[in-house]
Design a protein around this motif. Structure first.
Motif, PDB file in Angstrom:
ATOM      1  N   PHE A 243      74.345   1.789  13.233  1.00 39.71           N
ATOM      2  CA  PHE A 243      74.769   0.534  12.631  1.00 39.71           C
ATOM      3  C   PHE A 243      76.144   0.697  11.999  1.00 39.71           C
ATOM      4  O   PHE A 243      76.409   1.695  11.327  1.00 39.71           O
TER       5      PHE A 243
ATOM      6  N   GLU B  51      72.217   5.359   1.471  1.00 41.79           N
ATOM      7  CA  GLU B  51      72.611   4.692   2.711  1.00 41.79           C
ATOM      8  C   GLU B  51      73.908   5.274   3.256  1.00 41.79           C
ATOM      9  O   GLU B  51      74.189   5.145   4.437  1.00 41.79           O
ATOM     10  N   HIS B  52      74.717   5.899   2.388  1.00 38.23           N
ATOM     11  CA  HIS B  52      75.906   6.599   2.857  1.00 38.23           C
ATOM     12  C   HIS B  52      75.812   8.109   2.662  1.00 38.23           C
ATOM     13  O   HIS B  52      76.826   8.801   2.733  1.00 38.23           O
TER      14      HIS B  52
ATOM     15  N   HIS C 276      75.314  11.354   4.195  1.00 38.11           N
ATOM     16  CA  HIS C 276      75.507  11.542   5.625  1.00 38.11           C
ATOM     17  C   HIS C 276      74.643  12.616   6.246  1.00 38.11           C
ATOM     18  O   HIS C 276      74.560  12.694   7.464  1.00 38.11           O
TER      19      HIS C 276
ATOM     20  N   ARG D  60      72.541   6.645   9.567  1.00 38.13           N
ATOM     21  CA  ARG D  60      73.596   7.419   8.897  1.00 38.13           C
ATOM     22  C   ARG D  60      73.246   8.893   9.016  1.00 38.13           C
ATOM     23  O   ARG D  60      74.102   9.709   9.347  1.00 38.13           O
TER      24      ARG D  60
ATOM     25  N   HIS E 212      66.934   2.599   3.106  1.00 35.84           N
ATOM     26  CA  HIS E 212      67.927   1.542   3.297  1.00 35.84           C
ATOM     27  C   HIS E 212      67.593   0.800   4.584  1.00 35.84           C
ATOM     28  O   HIS E 212      67.284   1.418   5.594  1.00 35.84           O
TER      29      HIS E 212
END
Lengths: 443, 443
Positions: free
Chosen positions: A59, A306-307, A309, A332, A356
């Motif tokens: 995404f 959500e970020h 990695h 992610r 997330h």
């Protein structure tokens, strides 16, 4: 004769969500929700996997989706020629193979566009393996032995926080309760919360109306985007808390816009509204910053992920007591394998995972991970909710089913990742009809 | 009439270094050193900046360089139309503008392919600004006031470790000595060390010969690649230490191949060879892991940074006492601005900066950063050396000049980033003569 992957197809799919400011927040003011979409085409014996292929995606929010798509293509070419049965028999090896190109690795390592592209391919491989087994991914995972689950994970950088032996022991302790929990989740579903009410681009009136609708629809928790202006956020939290009442849960999300001291100031000003968690208060790379915020804003929990990695990031957030809520992202992270690693780490540290979701198809994916977590890893739904956003599900062949405030268990074989062919064609960027038709959006 | 950027040109440039195993290490077994190369073309008044344009690049090791190049193109298009004078007057704003596309940011944020591409464009902007000022970048930076230097940095996520006021005070304290240090470095150059001797792909005989040559050429320090096999590494360190003698410095570099406990084991086995620093012992994302290793292996220093993707990572490595040597990379960080932020953080924490170099043109860039650090930031050369690898300099218009074991100060205006046009054409991938000629290399 076995089935083999004969081709990888990648498609840059974008939805013009910026036209309505759906998905706006303090950092991401006008996203066009997008998917770097992968199909692993299979030839060979006539299983359902051979017929439909393996579908996966990552995404992004618009510009740059071409980079993620091209990264998926580069990684996906490493899958061409592999046997579907061999992939299914060693999904840990499959993931390591995709991550193992030393030249592509330089672009990360294990982060950024190349990792997003890898996630799409790993997810497509899981879709294929689950179709071969004629099971949804959550069920495929939940039927694995503890040793099979441990073998999915690359332990190289994780052993200082959790050894494979300790993970095995934890998983073995959950085996006796698996059947009962599976029956329970099949009957009652898995709890969800909604973010649809609180996008930053909406005015107070729309915020109030959407909060009322959320209550009417039976939601127990509501999340608001914050972080642009503290005065506005106090006013918006007051509106939301007044409408949802004292019993429902209220969460806030700053989408990384604040420094450490500002985040503490924000939490201080908003704590009167009884905040459950404060999401993405600062840079997603700042483990020590999150830890400092977490120490200062108790009993509000810090949430992030959500970020985040890769699993090395979650390892550190957990080691440092920097998060009270672990928000893994199915794309992610480098696909299912790294998500499993993160579930194991979170369970070992006693931190609930609340994935997330939203975006394009993230709800469809993460439901599998949370249900597996409940059945076989943490064994608990306490303080656990899956994000739910009511966008774009109609484009999926096997969309999420949410009843009341709960995700119903997916039943179709695969990872629920398959987008309708007509959507792929209409939304292909830049030449699909949505983008090349009379109404153009400046990028 | 002012000069403006009218076009951005990007070129995927690759050198077939894997043919000779130059640059091999435990993680990167066969790299093809590559540059995602950017030219900001300028039209307007006839300064040298207008004539040659702004040149910049990021470094990768082969496959995936197309992604970095495409990322640089996407970011570079944000520079088209900007005035060169306005960029030069606000290089902090220029960097923030390039980083500020919310959709592209999702691919990082501030990491991976999009950040590598951003670095190339930021570096090209600095080349342009320095040419406009008719100075090399180190001199442009060293002539800035402390306030101008502070204004180059995005402080959003850094203030908990260093406030702009504290940075200003530190820089002001260095102003009186600037002229003396500039004269000193112009006369004596800046210390270097060589990695050319120790690539993992070389056999013992070649290692011994290259160590002897290093000593004959006047090098004070030698670095070996380790991390594949501990027995081999003990033997190779013994050879190297015997040849370089007890006075010269020996460093080791595991290129991220080890877990935390293994790294400690490696250091334990190699400490008899009097190791100055242990570079990249484990995952570059693992701040807490590096901190644990650093506590266990004293007096060996932990060094990392060539894969530390942004200043938030360096902030944490410094806050956690995880590194004793800070190895910034001129292209992994988002260009000069983020490198300056990292220099300020390191100086404030009393940690020497020894930049990562080698690759394609990294030596050419980082010499500017270290010389600026000496003149205006840390004010010291103690325990500071710039990596030097004797590859590929012949392709640059203004190559580094190394005499004995020291970098001579660059004199040409700009960032020493410009590659010869004939090299760009011959090495353009995949259609340059090096790649499309009779000798093909499988990718």
């Amino acid at each position: 004769m076995t089935a083999r992957i004969v081709d990888v197809e990648t498609i840059d799919v974008r939805f013009p969500t910026s036209r309505s400011l759906d998905g706006s927040d303090a950092m991401n003011e006008a996203p066009d929700y997008s998917a770097a979409y992968v199909v692993l085409h299979v030839e060979g014996e006539g299983s359902s996997a051979s017929v439909s292929g393996g579908h996966g995606f990552t995404f992004t929010i618009g510009r740059g989706n071409d980079l993620a798509t091209r990264a998926a293509q580069a990684v996906g070419e490493r899958a061409v020629g592999l046997s579907v049965e061999e992939i299914a028999a060693d999904l840990g090896g499959f993931s390591r193979h995709l991550l193992g190109d030393s030249q592509l690795r330089w672009l990360g390592p294990d982060k950024g566009a190349i990792h997003l592209g890898t996630a799409a391919v790993v997810n497509a491989g899981w879709d294929l393996a689950a179709k071969l087994a004629d099971k949804p991914v959550w069920k495929l995972l939940s039927d694995f032995t503890p040793q099979q689950i441990v073998d999915l994970v690359d332990w190289r950088y994780l052993k200082d926080a959790l050894t494979p032996d300790a993970a095995l022991e934890m998983l073995e302790a959950r085996v006796p309760g698996r059947a009962g929990r599976e029956a329970h989740v099949r009957e009652h579903g898995y709890p969800a919360y909604t973010t649809s009410a609180g996008w930053l681009g909406y005015d107070d009136e729309k915020l109030a109306r959407l909060c009322r609708e959320a209550v009417e629809q039976g939601w127990d928790s509501v999340k608001l985007k914050v972080g642009a202006d503290l005065g506005d956020d106090v006013r918006r939290c007051r509106i939301a808390r007044r409408i949802i009442g004292p019993e429902r849960r209220l969460m806030i999300d700053a989408n990384q816009t604040l420094g450490v001291a500002e985040a503490v100031e924000w939490a201080e000003a908003l704590k009167e509204f009884d905040i459950w968690w404060f999401e993405e208060p600062t840079s997603p790379d700042d483990v020590l910053g999150h830890a400092a915020i977490a120490r200062s804003i108790k009993p509000i929990h810090v949430a992030t992920g959500e970020h985040a990695h890769n699993a090395v990031m979650f390892k550190q957030f957990l080691q440092a007591d920097a998060i009270g809520i672990c928000q893994i992202d199915a794309c992610r992270l480098g696909g299912v394998n790294e998500a499993v690693a993160s579930l194991l780490l979170a369970a070992a540290h006693g931190v609930p995972v609340c994935p997330h979701a939203g975006g394009v198809g993230l709800c469809e994916l993460v439901q599998h991970l949370s249900i597996f977590d409940y059945v076989a890893v943490s064994g608990s739904m306490e303080d656990r909710v899956i994000e739910y956003v009511d966008h774009l599900h109609e484009h999926f062949l096997d969309p999420v089913r949410v009843r009341g405030s709960r995700y119903m268990v997916p039943r179709a074989p695969g990872y629920s990742a398959q987008i309708r062919r007509e959507t792929l064609e209409a939304h292909r960027y830049p030449d699909g009809s949505v983008w090349s038709g009379p109404r153009q959006v400046t990028s």
